[in-house]
Design an enzyme around this catalytic site. Structure first.
Site, PDB file in Angstrom:
ATOM      1  N   ASP A   1       0.821  -1.210   0.000  1.00  0.00           N
ATOM      2  CA  ASP A   1       0.000   0.000   0.000  1.00  0.00           C
ATOM      3  C   ASP A   1       0.856   1.262   0.000  1.00  0.00           C
ATOM      4  O   ASP A   1       0.558   2.215   0.716  1.00  0.00           O
ATOM      5  CB  ASP A   1      -0.918  -0.026   1.235  1.00  0.00           C
ATOM      6  CG  ASP A   1      -2.089   0.937   1.107  1.00  0.00           C
ATOM      7  OD1 ASP A   1      -2.414   1.316  -0.031  1.00  0.00           O
ATOM      8  OD2 ASP A   1      -2.671   1.302   2.135  1.00  0.00           O
TER       9      ASP A   1
ATOM     10  N   CYS B   1     -20.211 -13.733  -3.054  1.00  0.00           N
ATOM     11  CA  CYS B   1     -21.081 -12.750  -2.413  1.00  0.00           C
ATOM     12  C   CYS B   1     -22.555 -13.030  -2.700  1.00  0.00           C
ATOM     13  O   CYS B   1     -23.425 -12.721  -1.880  1.00  0.00           O
ATOM     14  CB  CYS B   1     -20.727 -11.342  -2.880  1.00  0.00           C
ATOM     15  SG  CYS B   1     -19.122 -10.747  -2.291  1.00  0.00           S
TER      16      CYS B   1
ATOM     17  N   CYS C   1     -26.162 -11.220  -1.510  1.00  0.00           N
ATOM     18  CA  CYS C   1     -25.977 -10.475  -0.255  1.00  0.00           C
ATOM     19  C   CYS C   1     -25.725  -8.994  -0.541  1.00  0.00           C
ATOM     20  O   CYS C   1     -24.928  -8.639  -1.403  1.00  0.00           O
ATOM     21  CB  CYS C   1     -24.818 -11.063   0.542  1.00  0.00           C
ATOM     22  SG  CYS C   1     -24.519 -10.217   2.113  1.00  0.00           S
TER      23      CYS C   1
ATOM     24  N   CYS D   1     -23.564   0.597   4.737  1.00  0.00           N
ATOM     25  CA  CYS D   1     -22.541   1.643   4.630  1.00  0.00           C
ATOM     26  C   CYS D   1     -23.180   2.969   5.062  1.00  0.00           C
ATOM     27  O   CYS D   1     -24.175   3.391   4.464  1.00  0.00           O
ATOM     28  CB  CYS D   1     -22.016   1.756   3.199  1.00  0.00           C
ATOM     29  SG  CYS D   1     -20.855   3.129   2.963  1.00  0.00           S
TER      30      CYS D   1
ATOM     31  N   CYS E   1     -16.638   7.874   1.328  1.00  0.00           N
ATOM     32  CA  CYS E   1     -16.104   6.831   2.213  1.00  0.00           C
ATOM     33  C   CYS E   1     -15.523   7.448   3.490  1.00  0.00           C
ATOM     34  O   CYS E   1     -14.665   8.332   3.433  1.00  0.00           O
ATOM     35  CB  CYS E   1     -15.038   6.027   1.484  1.00  0.00           C
ATOM     36  SG  CYS E   1     -14.289   4.719   2.480  1.00  0.00           S
TER      37      CYS E   1
ATOM     38  N   CYS F   1     -13.060   3.315   8.994  1.00  0.00           N
ATOM     39  CA  CYS F   1     -14.386   2.714   9.148  1.00  0.00           C
ATOM     40  C   CYS F   1     -14.295   1.252   8.736  1.00  0.00           C
ATOM     41  O   CYS F   1     -13.732   0.933   7.689  1.00  0.00           O
ATOM     42  CB  CYS F   1     -15.395   3.461   8.280  1.00  0.00           C
ATOM     43  SG  CYS F   1     -17.072   2.785   8.340  1.00  0.00           S
TER      44      CYS F   1
ATOM     45  N   CYS G   1     -18.288  -2.040   6.480  1.00  0.00           N
ATOM     46  CA  CYS G   1     -18.540  -2.975   5.378  1.00  0.00           C
ATOM     47  C   CYS G   1     -17.924  -4.344   5.655  1.00  0.00           C
ATOM     48  O   CYS G   1     -18.375  -5.355   5.099  1.00  0.00           O
ATOM     49  CB  CYS G   1     -18.033  -2.410   4.054  1.00  0.00           C
ATOM     50  SG  CYS G   1     -16.253  -2.114   3.985  1.00  0.00           S
TER      51      CYS G   1
ATOM     52  N   CYS H   1     -20.113  -8.191   7.140  1.00  0.00           N
ATOM     53  CA  CYS H   1     -19.972  -9.239   6.124  1.00  0.00           C
ATOM     54  C   CYS H   1     -20.040 -10.619   6.772  1.00  0.00           C
ATOM     55  O   CYS H   1     -19.265 -10.919   7.691  1.00  0.00           O
ATOM     56  CB  CYS H   1     -18.644  -9.081   5.387  1.00  0.00           C
ATOM     57  SG  CYS H   1     -18.327 -10.409   4.201  1.00  0.00           S
TER      58      CYS H   1
END
Length: 362
Positions: free
Chosen positions: A143, A200, A203, A210, A226, A253, A256, A260
């Site tokens: 990153d 997924c 779903c 969010c 976001c 945050c 999400c 899950c």
């Protein structure tokens, strides 16, 4: 002649990564990222990158590893779990819908800065490979450069990109960091790991829950909405229309991920560097608001939080205090903080907003 690894050597590499470096998974991928170019360009065209100009720069280097690091023939991809507490979706949904005076900090920031932890492990892995082969030329990334970590991990068979754009894995959930090694090794003759199917299904949990509606169709995130972007990458004012929705989230945050279903089974990290720091977790907002800049530097030493700086930290906490249940102490603390930031219009704006919000709640 390109440098290669035998199947036996590759197994040694994987064993070293898991047993000695405590990495959660490891695989390899080729360098062809052409299938992801249309997706990325559409994300940019929609202005979902907000003011993250570095996402626009570097041209084709993002999609052609050999242009970023000449001599790259293969990519080694690894993950490292960072979840430091169990997750139960039903409990999390209830908690996220409850207003409190406790600061909410993204789990990834509870421990040591992951950039440092992951890069160190990847560097050790690259050096181990060099001991096996001699002549291993490599560069590690976490990153921190124009590298598409999630697509590379998807190609390497370490998961699939979910609707939240997070990399998902049935066994690991999504609470893990991704790191890559651009290598001059030719690993094309080694067997590929099977790809993960997108599981997924129908779903919509992450989309529906969010807080700001940042998750868009096509597995895209609108950074402008976001909360992670707004409280970390964003250097300016937080949009008025989104402040109420931020709640008490002061750094990042996880919503999400927390809602899950696959994270019901996500393993708890055994990495010591990612354990909770008591002075950052479950803290009353007013306690954090009272920090001086010296306190901020002290308590965030070695943490990813340090990167945003003290002013942004107070900006974020101001919004959270404004959104917390009314208390006259909140207003007094916010007024007191204004004295410290009398020459900082950006922070003052958020402190004033929070004071007015508390008065409305009274």
């Amino acid at each position: 002649m390109k440098l290669e690894l035998s199947l036996e050597q590759w197994q040694q590499v994987k064993d070293f990564a898991i047993r000695n470096l405590n990495l959660s998974s490891i695989s390899k991928a080729d360098c062809d990222l052409s299938e992801y170019i249309p997706y990325y360009n559409k994300w940019l065209e929609n202005n979902y990158h907000a003011d993250l100009e570095y996402m626009v720069k570097h041209g084709s280097k993002r999609f052609i590893p050999n242009e970023l690091v000449p001599g790259t023939n293969s990519v080694i991809v690894a993950t490292l779990n960072y979840l430091n507490r169990p997750v139960n979706v039903k409990t999390e949904v209830k908690r996220l819908r409850t207003t409190s005076n406790i600061a909410d900090i993204s789990i990834y920031a509870h421990g040591r800065d992951y950039h440092k932890v992951m890069k160190k492990k990847l560097q050790q892995l690259g050096e181990f490979i060099d001991e096996l082969t001699g002549g291993h030329q490599f560069r590690v990334f976490t990153d921190s450069a124009p590298v598409l970590e999630r697509p590379l991990a998807e190609k390497a068979g370490l998961g699939w990109q979910g609707k939240s754009s997070m990399l998902m894995n049935k066994a690991q959930g999504s609470f893990f960091f991704i790191g890559v090694i651009y290598s001059n090794l030719d690993l094309s003759k080694l067997p590929d790991s099977p790809k993960h199917q997108d599981s997924c299904g129908k779903c919509q949990a992450c989309i529906k829950l969010c807080p700001t509606g940042a998750i868009q169709p096509g597995k895209m995130i609108d950074s402008r909405k976001c909360i992670s972007y707004l409280t970390i990458e964003n250097k300016g004012s937080i949009p008025l229309e989104l402040r109420d929705k931020i709640g008490t989230r002061i750094y990042g945050c996880d919503d999400c991920q927390l809602v899950c279903p696959f994270n019901n089974y996500a393993p708890i990290t055994t990495e010591k560097d990612f354990q909770q720091r008591d002075f950052l977790v479950n803290k009353p907002l007013l306690e954090l608001l009272a920090w001086s800049e010296k306190d901020f530097d002290k308590y965030t030493q070695g943490s990813a939080i340090r990167r945003i700086g003290y002013a942004a930290w107070i900006r974020n906490i101001a919004i959270a205090v404004g959104n917390s249940p009314f208390n006259q102490d909140n207003i007094q603390a916010l007024e007191l903080k204004k004295l410290e930031f009398s020459d900082n219009q950006l922070v003052l704006e958020h402190l004033d907003w929070a004071i007015n919000k508390q008065k409305l709640l009274s």
